[in-house]
Motif scaffolding. Structure first.
Motif, PDB file in Angstrom:
ATOM      1  N   GLN A 105     -52.699  43.862 150.646  1.00  0.00           N
ATOM      2  CA  GLN A 105     -52.372  44.487 149.367  1.00  0.00           C
ATOM      3  C   GLN A 105     -52.046  43.407 148.341  1.00  0.00           C
ATOM      4  OE1 GLN A 105     -50.816  45.375 152.260  1.00  0.00           O
ATOM      5  NE2 GLN A 105     -51.593  47.449 152.651  1.00  0.00           N
ATOM      6  N   ALA A 106     -51.351  42.369 148.797  1.00  0.00           N
ATOM      7  CA  ALA A 106     -51.055  41.235 147.925  1.00  0.00           C
ATOM      8  C   ALA A 106     -52.171  40.212 148.071  1.00  0.00           C
ATOM      9  CB  ALA A 106     -49.717  40.611 148.293  1.00  0.00           C
ATOM     10  N   ARG A 107     -53.005  40.101 147.062  1.00  0.00           N
ATOM     11  CA  ARG A 107     -54.152  39.197 147.126  1.00  0.00           C
ATOM     12  C   ARG A 107     -53.878  37.875 146.436  1.00  0.00           C
ATOM     13  NH1 ARG A 107     -57.144  39.116 150.644  1.00  0.00           N
ATOM     14  NH2 ARG A 107     -59.078  38.641 149.587  1.00  0.00           N
ATOM     15  N   LEU A 108     -52.839  37.808 145.611  1.00  0.00           N
ATOM     16  CA  LEU A 108     -52.553  36.603 144.846  1.00  0.00           C
ATOM     17  C   LEU A 108     -51.078  36.230 144.987  1.00  0.00           C
ATOM     18  CD1 LEU A 108     -54.532  37.588 141.650  1.00  0.00           C
ATOM     19  CD2 LEU A 108     -55.027  35.558 143.027  1.00  0.00           C
ATOM     20  N   ALA A 109     -50.815  34.942 144.858  1.00  0.00           N
ATOM     21  CA  ALA A 109     -49.440  34.464 144.938  1.00  0.00           C
ATOM     22  C   ALA A 109     -48.622  35.001 143.775  1.00  0.00           C
ATOM     23  CB  ALA A 109     -49.423  32.938 144.933  1.00  0.00           C
ATOM     24  N   GLN A 110     -47.326  35.179 144.019  1.00  0.00           N
ATOM     25  CA  GLN A 110     -46.433  35.685 142.986  1.00  0.00           C
ATOM     26  C   GLN A 110     -46.439  34.794 141.752  1.00  0.00           C
ATOM     27  OE1 GLN A 110     -41.906  35.288 143.043  1.00  0.00           O
ATOM     28  NE2 GLN A 110     -42.154  37.351 143.907  1.00  0.00           N
TER      29      GLN A 110
ATOM     30  N   ALA B  87     -55.759  35.714 135.458  1.00  0.00           N
ATOM     31  CA  ALA B  87     -55.990  35.902 136.890  1.00  0.00           C
ATOM     32  C   ALA B  87     -54.917  36.774 137.520  1.00  0.00           C
ATOM     33  CB  ALA B  87     -56.048  34.551 137.594  1.00  0.00           C
ATOM     34  N   ALA B  88     -53.715  36.805 136.921  1.00  0.00           N
ATOM     35  CA  ALA B  88     -52.613  37.575 137.497  1.00  0.00           C
ATOM     36  C   ALA B  88     -52.901  39.068 137.495  1.00  0.00           C
ATOM     37  CB  ALA B  88     -51.326  37.289 136.736  1.00  0.00           C
ATOM     38  N   SER B  89     -53.837  39.523 136.666  1.00  0.00           N
ATOM     39  CA  SER B  89     -54.171  40.945 136.610  1.00  0.00           C
ATOM     40  C   SER B  89     -55.372  41.290 137.481  1.00  0.00           C
ATOM     41  CB  SER B  89     -54.465  41.356 135.161  1.00  0.00           C
ATOM     42  OG  SER B  89     -55.615  40.662 134.665  1.00  0.00           O
ATOM     43  N   TYR B  90     -55.945  40.288 138.152  1.00  0.00           N
ATOM     44  CA  TYR B  90     -57.161  40.530 138.942  1.00  0.00           C
ATOM     45  C   TYR B  90     -56.862  41.236 140.254  1.00  0.00           C
ATOM     46  CZ  TYR B  90     -61.712  39.711 141.076  1.00  0.00           C
ATOM     47  OH  TYR B  90     -62.946  39.880 141.664  1.00  0.00           O
TER      48      TYR B  90
ATOM     49  N   THR C  52     -44.992  40.061 146.574  1.00  0.00           N
ATOM     50  CA  THR C  52     -43.655  40.446 146.132  1.00  0.00           C
ATOM     51  C   THR C  52     -42.618  39.371 146.434  1.00  0.00           C
ATOM     52  OG1 THR C  52     -43.270  41.578 148.238  1.00  0.00           O
ATOM     53  CG2 THR C  52     -44.133  42.897 146.412  1.00  0.00           C
ATOM     54  N   ARG C  53     -43.032  38.298 147.095  1.00  0.00           N
ATOM     55  CA  ARG C  53     -42.082  37.243 147.431  1.00  0.00           C
ATOM     56  C   ARG C  53     -42.591  35.904 146.927  1.00  0.00           C
ATOM     57  NH1 ARG C  53     -42.355  36.260 153.878  1.00  0.00           N
ATOM     58  NH2 ARG C  53     -40.927  34.601 153.248  1.00  0.00           N
TER      59      ARG C  53
ATOM     60  N   ASP D 151     -45.061  33.766 158.464  1.00  0.00           N
ATOM     61  CA  ASP D 151     -45.182  35.072 157.812  1.00  0.00           C
ATOM     62  C   ASP D 151     -45.612  35.012 156.352  1.00  0.00           C
ATOM     63  OD1 ASP D 151     -42.899  33.916 156.825  1.00  0.00           O
ATOM     64  OD2 ASP D 151     -41.620  35.674 157.114  1.00  0.00           O
ATOM     65  N   LYS D 152     -45.910  33.830 155.827  1.00  0.00           N
ATOM     66  CA  LYS D 152     -46.301  33.738 154.420  1.00  0.00           C
ATOM     67  C   LYS D 152     -47.815  33.753 154.264  1.00  0.00           C
ATOM     68  CE  LYS D 152     -42.418  31.272 152.283  1.00  0.00           C
ATOM     69  NZ  LYS D 152     -42.051  30.052 151.531  1.00  0.00           N
ATOM     70  N   LYS D 153     -48.269  34.395 153.198  1.00  0.00           N
ATOM     71  CA  LYS D 153     -49.693  34.407 152.896  1.00  0.00           C
ATOM     72  C   LYS D 153     -50.092  33.194 152.054  1.00  0.00           C
ATOM     73  CE  LYS D 153     -49.857  39.458 152.876  1.00  0.00           C
ATOM     74  NZ  LYS D 153     -50.130  40.667 152.077  1.00  0.00           N
ATOM     75  N   PHE D 154     -49.128  32.660 151.291  1.00  0.00           N
ATOM     76  CA  PHE D 154     -49.393  31.529 150.399  1.00  0.00           C
ATOM     77  C   PHE D 154     -48.249  30.527 150.497  1.00  0.00           C
ATOM     78  CE2 PHE D 154     -50.462  35.599 148.454  1.00  0.00           C
ATOM     79  CZ  PHE D 154     -51.814  35.495 148.212  1.00  0.00           C
ATOM     80  N   PHE D 155     -48.564  29.284 150.145  1.00  0.00           N
ATOM     81  CA  PHE D 155     -47.521  28.296 149.926  1.00  0.00           C
ATOM     82  C   PHE D 155     -47.885  27.540 148.658  1.00  0.00           C
ATOM     83  CE2 PHE D 155     -45.968  23.846 150.619  1.00  0.00           C
ATOM     84  CZ  PHE D 155     -44.644  24.111 150.299  1.00  0.00           C
ATOM     85  N   VAL D 156     -47.007  27.581 147.667  1.00  0.00           N
ATOM     86  CA  VAL D 156     -47.243  26.934 146.375  1.00  0.00           C
ATOM     87  C   VAL D 156     -46.226  25.826 146.209  1.00  0.00           C
ATOM     88  CG1 VAL D 156     -47.287  27.234 143.877  1.00  0.00           C
ATOM     89  CG2 VAL D 156     -48.170  29.047 145.364  1.00  0.00           C
TER      90      VAL D 156
END
Length: 295
Positions: free
Chosen positions: A76-81, A87-90, A95-96, A138-143
């Protein structure tokens, strides 16, 4: 008239013809049966997810849990927070938060509080170890900064015969995106690792195709030059296990962006798809990693 000789010759002919017919027909029937019995179910899980063992798959509960893990990981979360700009609206944002400043960055920030201090230079490099630690389990992204980001996923295969789990295989993919100082080129480093297989399977023959797609850019007419050694065609599971590190560079030449800064925004979506070796059939064909939003 004595027909004994004719009957004997007919029996000899039948004895020769029948085995020949069996040799012709039997492999075809066996192949058809094997094709109907053998299948591979594929799943995309978060890195570090507690994947059921082959023994757990075979007792029934493990298969249910594996399917639940995959369903829960539906992106459901396709992009980093932290994604900014158009791009943020794509796609849906996480949520984290995807990262936190390191101790050295915090120290630089504290030093920057002085009257004559300047803001610290953001990170522009990231090692595989930093990516792995940042993603954790458990993270989908690391920024780490807007110039150094990564994501990853586990690609899991369960091998079935007559609807019964008989084998397992998997591999992990981590992708690191970085931008050098004063550069318009983004480098994406793909890392295939943690290959595993057990029980009855044909994992070494899985044909895996990896692509870095750019489904949307702002402005929409931006054209990119791509380089690097990301394979244009498929590689097998065995080949990627032997050599599984590649890079792809993506350059948006000057003059295509907006404003005085000549800004280009984009969504970059890595795709890992595969096909199964015959006579195995495939249920699912891989999947996409989560999107990165270069600027």
């Amino acid at each position: 008239m004595d027909t004994t000789w004719f009957r004997r010759r007919a029996a000899q002919a039948a004895a020769v013809i029948l085995p020949a017919a069996l040799l012709t027909a039997a492999p075809s029937a066996a192949t058809a049966a094997d094709s109907g019995e053998l299948r591979v179910e594929t799943y995309v899980l978060p890195l570090g997810a507690a994947k059921p063992s082959l023994e757990e798959l075979q007792n029934g509960n493990g298969t249910v849990r594996l399917r639940q893990l995959a369903a829960a990981a539906e992106p459901q979360a396709r992009l980093a927070q932290e994604t900014v700009g158009p791009a943020a609206s794509y796609g849906s944002l996480s949520t984290r938060a995807s990262g936190s400043p390191s101790a050295s960055e915090q120290a630089r920030s504290s030093a920057a509080a002085g009257a004559r201090a300047t803001a610290p230079e953001p990170a522009r490099k990231m090692s595989l170890d930093e990516c792995a630690k940042g993603l954790g389990t458990d993270k989908k992204f690391f920024v780490e900064s807007r110039f150094a980001v990564c994501n990853g996923a586990s690609f899991v295969q369960a091998w079935f015969q007559n609807n019964r789990p008989v084998g397992e295989s998997m591999f992990n993919v981590r992708l690191i995106g970085t931008v050098a100082l004063n550069s318009r080129t983004i480098n994406y480093a793909y890392h295939f690792s943690d290959f595993l297989k057990g029980g009855r399977n044909a994992a070494d023959g899985l044909s895996i195709t990896t692509k870095g797609n750019t489904p949307q850019s702002w402005p929409s007419g931006v054209r990119y030059n791509r380089g690097g050694n990301l394979p244009a065609g498929a590689r097998t599971f065995a080949q990627l296990r032997a050599q599984g590190t590649f890079n792809q560079t993506v350059l948006a030449k000057p003059g295509q962006g907006t404003g005085s800064a000549d800004l280009v925004f984009a969504v970059y979506e890595p795709s890992v798809k595969y096909t199964a070796p015959a006579p195995w059939t495939l249920n699912g064909n891989g999947g996409n990693l989560f999107m990165l939003a270069p600027r």
